[in-house]
Motif scaffolding. Sequence first.
Motif, PDB file in Angstrom:
ATOM      1  N   GLN A   1       1.138  -1.343  -0.073  1.00  0.00           N
ATOM      2  CA  GLN A   1       0.186   0.097  -0.034  1.00  0.00           C
ATOM      3  C   GLN A   1       1.006   1.289  -0.155  1.00  0.00           C
ATOM      4  OE1 GLN A   1      -2.322   0.611   3.235  1.00  0.00           O
ATOM      5  NE2 GLN A   1      -3.971   1.774   2.508  1.00  0.00           N
ATOM      6  N   LEU A   2       2.431   1.319   1.355  1.00  0.00           N
ATOM      7  CA  LEU A   2       2.556   2.385   1.116  1.00  0.00           C
ATOM      8  C   LEU A   2       3.867   2.730  -0.235  1.00  0.00           C
ATOM      9  CD1 LEU A   2       4.160   4.325   2.817  1.00  0.00           C
ATOM     10  CD2 LEU A   2       5.751   3.381   3.682  1.00  0.00           C
ATOM     11  N   ASN A   3       4.210   1.667  -0.871  1.00  0.00           N
ATOM     12  CA  ASN A   3       4.675   1.492  -2.544  1.00  0.00           C
ATOM     13  C   ASN A   3       3.428   2.315  -3.764  1.00  0.00           C
ATOM     14  OD1 ASN A   3       7.268   1.142  -1.406  1.00  0.00           O
ATOM     15  ND2 ASN A   3       6.642  -1.260  -1.264  1.00  0.00           N
ATOM     16  N   LEU A   4       2.721   1.785  -3.805  1.00  0.00           N
ATOM     17  CA  LEU A   4       1.703   2.207  -4.378  1.00  0.00           C
ATOM     18  C   LEU A   4       1.046   3.807  -4.260  1.00  0.00           C
ATOM     19  CD1 LEU A   4      -1.083  -0.897  -4.378  1.00  0.00           C
ATOM     20  CD2 LEU A   4       0.307   0.033  -6.363  1.00  0.00           C
ATOM     21  N   GLN A   5       1.273   4.210  -3.323  1.00  0.00           N
ATOM     22  CA  GLN A   5       0.721   5.482  -3.003  1.00  0.00           C
ATOM     23  C   GLN A   5       1.927   6.151  -2.810  1.00  0.00           C
ATOM     24  OE1 GLN A   5      -0.851   4.958   1.537  1.00  0.00           O
ATOM     25  NE2 GLN A   5      -3.057   5.236   0.785  1.00  0.00           N
ATOM     26  N   ASN A   6       3.266   5.939  -2.320  1.00  0.00           N
ATOM     27  CA  ASN A   6       4.230   6.664  -3.711  1.00  0.00           C
ATOM     28  C   ASN A   6       4.454   6.801  -4.750  1.00  0.00           C
ATOM     29  OD1 ASN A   6       5.357   7.139  -0.635  1.00  0.00           O
ATOM     30  ND2 ASN A   6       6.742   5.394  -0.852  1.00  0.00           N
ATOM     31  N   GLN A   7       3.757   5.959  -5.508  1.00  0.00           N
ATOM     32  CA  GLN A   7       3.677   6.188  -7.200  1.00  0.00           C
ATOM     33  C   GLN A   7       2.275   7.023  -6.978  1.00  0.00           C
ATOM     34  OE1 GLN A   7       4.750   2.245  -9.416  1.00  0.00           O
ATOM     35  NE2 GLN A   7       4.694   1.454  -6.842  1.00  0.00           N
ATOM     36  N   GLY A   8       1.434   7.349  -6.391  1.00  0.00           N
ATOM     37  CA  GLY A   8       0.333   7.993  -6.595  1.00  0.00           C
ATOM     38  C   GLY A   8      -0.857   6.917  -7.108  1.00  0.00           C
ATOM     39  N   ILE A   9      -0.774   6.238  -6.932  1.00  0.00           N
ATOM     40  CA  ILE A   9      -2.142   5.106  -7.303  1.00  0.00           C
ATOM     41  C   ILE A   9      -3.218   5.399  -5.843  1.00  0.00           C
ATOM     42  CG2 ILE A   9      -3.157   2.788  -7.855  1.00  0.00           C
ATOM     43  CD1 ILE A   9      -0.205   2.259  -9.788  1.00  0.00           C
ATOM     44  N   GLU A  10      -4.040   5.020  -5.776  1.00  0.00           N
ATOM     45  CA  GLU A  10      -4.888   4.220  -4.268  1.00  0.00           C
ATOM     46  C   GLU A  10      -4.708   3.586  -4.348  1.00  0.00           C
ATOM     47  OE1 GLU A  10      -9.192   6.159  -3.161  1.00  0.00           O
ATOM     48  OE2 GLU A  10      -9.048   6.234  -4.595  1.00  0.00           O
ATOM     49  N   ALA A  11      -4.774   2.831  -3.295  1.00  0.00           N
ATOM     50  CA  ALA A  11      -4.386   1.845  -2.715  1.00  0.00           C
ATOM     51  C   ALA A  11      -5.481   1.500  -0.908  1.00  0.00           C
ATOM     52  CB  ALA A  11      -3.522   0.943  -2.806  1.00  0.00           C
ATOM     53  N   PHE A  12      -6.289   0.774  -1.309  1.00  0.00           N
ATOM     54  CA  PHE A  12      -6.529   0.091  -0.018  1.00  0.00           C
ATOM     55  C   PHE A  12      -6.912  -0.449   1.214  1.00  0.00           C
ATOM     56  CE2 PHE A  12     -10.904  -0.821   2.144  1.00  0.00           C
ATOM     57  CZ  PHE A  12     -10.581  -0.057   3.197  1.00  0.00           C
ATOM     58  N   TYR A  13      -6.534  -1.479   1.898  1.00  0.00           N
ATOM     59  CA  TYR A  13      -6.933  -2.511   2.660  1.00  0.00           C
ATOM     60  C   TYR A  13      -7.052  -2.597   3.946  1.00  0.00           C
ATOM     61  CZ  TYR A  13      -2.933  -2.387   5.802  1.00  0.00           C
ATOM     62  OH  TYR A  13      -1.764  -2.853   6.234  1.00  0.00           O
ATOM     63  N   PRO A  14      -8.201  -3.459   3.975  1.00  0.00           N
ATOM     64  CA  PRO A  14      -8.859  -2.886   5.556  1.00  0.00           C
ATOM     65  C   PRO A  14      -8.639  -3.612   7.027  1.00  0.00           C
ATOM     66  CG  PRO A  14     -10.581  -4.298   4.396  1.00  0.00           C
ATOM     67  CD  PRO A  14      -9.111  -3.984   3.589  1.00  0.00           C
ATOM     68  N   LYS A  15      -8.690  -3.370   7.914  1.00  0.00           N
ATOM     69  CA  LYS A  15      -7.509  -3.672   8.800  1.00  0.00           C
ATOM     70  C   LYS A  15      -8.742  -3.929  10.080  1.00  0.00           C
ATOM     71  CE  LYS A  15      -3.852  -0.693   8.486  1.00  0.00           C
ATOM     72  NZ  LYS A  15      -4.102   0.709   8.016  1.00  0.00           N
ATOM     73  N   LEU A  16      -8.312  -5.321  10.852  1.00  0.00           N
ATOM     74  CA  LEU A  16      -8.602  -5.804  11.937  1.00  0.00           C
ATOM     75  C   LEU A  16      -8.713  -5.450  13.002  1.00  0.00           C
ATOM     76  CD1 LEU A  16     -11.889  -7.277  12.971  1.00  0.00           C
ATOM     77  CD2 LEU A  16     -10.876  -9.142  12.164  1.00  0.00           C
ATOM     78  N   SER A  17      -9.159  -5.023  14.266  1.00  0.00           N
ATOM     79  CA  SER A  17      -8.854  -4.840  15.507  1.00  0.00           C
ATOM     80  C   SER A  17      -8.963  -5.009  16.426  1.00  0.00           C
ATOM     81  CB  SER A  17      -9.065  -3.293  16.117  1.00  0.00           C
ATOM     82  OG  SER A  17      -8.067  -1.920  14.760  1.00  0.00           O
ATOM     83  N   THR A  18      -8.128  -6.260  16.654  1.00  0.00           N
ATOM     84  CA  THR A  18      -8.201  -7.004  17.863  1.00  0.00           C
ATOM     85  C   THR A  18      -7.761  -6.528  19.180  1.00  0.00           C
ATOM     86  OG1 THR A  18      -6.291  -8.453  17.320  1.00  0.00           O
ATOM     87  CG2 THR A  18      -8.380  -8.907  16.399  1.00  0.00           C
ATOM     88  N   GLU A  19      -8.591  -7.184  20.072  1.00  0.00           N
ATOM     89  CA  GLU A  19      -7.512  -6.505  21.538  1.00  0.00           C
ATOM     90  C   GLU A  19      -7.995  -8.219  22.589  1.00  0.00           C
ATOM     91  OE1 GLU A  19      -9.958  -4.113  25.305  1.00  0.00           O
ATOM     92  OE2 GLU A  19     -10.626  -3.467  23.476  1.00  0.00           O
ATOM     93  N   LYS A  20      -5.611  -8.023  22.587  1.00  0.00           N
ATOM     94  CA  LYS A  20      -5.848  -9.263  23.995  1.00  0.00           C
ATOM     95  C   LYS A  20      -5.095  -9.005  24.511  1.00  0.00           C
ATOM     96  CE  LYS A  20      -4.289 -11.640  19.051  1.00  0.00           C
ATOM     97  NZ  LYS A  20      -3.370 -12.696  18.676  1.00  0.00           N
ATOM     98  N   LEU A  21      -4.531 -10.092  25.270  1.00  0.00           N
ATOM     99  CA  LEU A  21      -3.918  -9.545  27.244  1.00  0.00           C
ATOM    100  C   LEU A  21      -2.568  -9.956  26.745  1.00  0.00           C
ATOM    101  CD1 LEU A  21      -6.390 -10.743  30.171  1.00  0.00           C
ATOM    102  CD2 LEU A  21      -5.382  -8.745  29.305  1.00  0.00           C
ATOM    103  N   VAL A  22      -1.465 -10.043  26.406  1.00  0.00           N
ATOM    104  CA  VAL A  22      -0.451  -9.872  26.806  1.00  0.00           C
ATOM    105  C   VAL A  22       0.421  -9.721  27.852  1.00  0.00           C
ATOM    106  CG1 VAL A  22       2.406  -9.578  25.204  1.00  0.00           C
ATOM    107  CG2 VAL A  22      -0.614  -9.577  24.557  1.00  0.00           C
ATOM    108  N   ARG A  23       1.021 -11.005  28.274  1.00  0.00           N
ATOM    109  CA  ARG A  23       1.423 -10.595  29.990  1.00  0.00           C
ATOM    110  C   ARG A  23       0.621  -9.953  30.539  1.00  0.00           C
ATOM    111  NH1 ARG A  23       6.804  -9.292  26.749  1.00  0.00           N
ATOM    112  NH2 ARG A  23       7.434 -11.433  25.842  1.00  0.00           N
TER     113      ARG A  23
END
Length: 161
Positions: free
Chosen positions: A18-40
Motif C-alpha cells: 500500500q505504501l509503495n503504491l501510494q508513493n507512485q500516486g496510485i490509490e490503494a486500500f486494505y481494511p484492517k481488523l483491530s483485535t484486543e488481546k491480553l499479553v503478559r
Amino acid sequence: MKSWYLVICKPRQEARAQLNLQNQGIEAFYPKLSTEKLVRGRRSVKQTALFPNYLFVCLAAENGNFSAVKNTRGISGFVAYGAQYQRVPNELIAQLKAERLDSHESHMPQAGDRVTVNNESFKNIAAIYKEPDGDMRSILLIQLLNKQIEITVNNQEIDKI
C-alpha cells in the motif's frame, strides 16, 4: 472512469505494498481488523488485515497503470478470471471504509456507559462504567440498597450494553 481491482500481495506485505503504491500516486486500500488481546497481563490492540494477502487498488479501466501495480514491491499480481482482472464494486469499498471508521471506537466502555456485570457476586447486574483501574480491572457504579456503590471488577466480567 476508475474502478477498484483486487490484488494479491506477498505474505504479510499488505502495508508495504500500500505504501509503495501510494508513493507512485496510485490509490490503494486494505481494511484492517483491530483485535484486543491480553499479553503478559496487559491489554494490547493489534491491527491485522481483514483479508490477508489481498489489497484493493483504484485504476482507470482504459489507461490505468496496471504494469506499475504488478511490478510494485510486495505485490504478486492481480486476481483475474481468464483475461479480465477482478473488479470490486465501489459500494463494497465504500462500506468497508465506513466500517473501518466505525471500528476505531474502543471495545472497552467509556465513562458513563451502561454495562452488565457477569461474575459470581453480581450476576447480570446493571452498572455504570466509571473508569479503568489499571489494565485488567475497572471501577463500576452499581445501585445497592438505594445507594450508589463503587465496585472493582475484572474487565472480562463486563459486557457493554
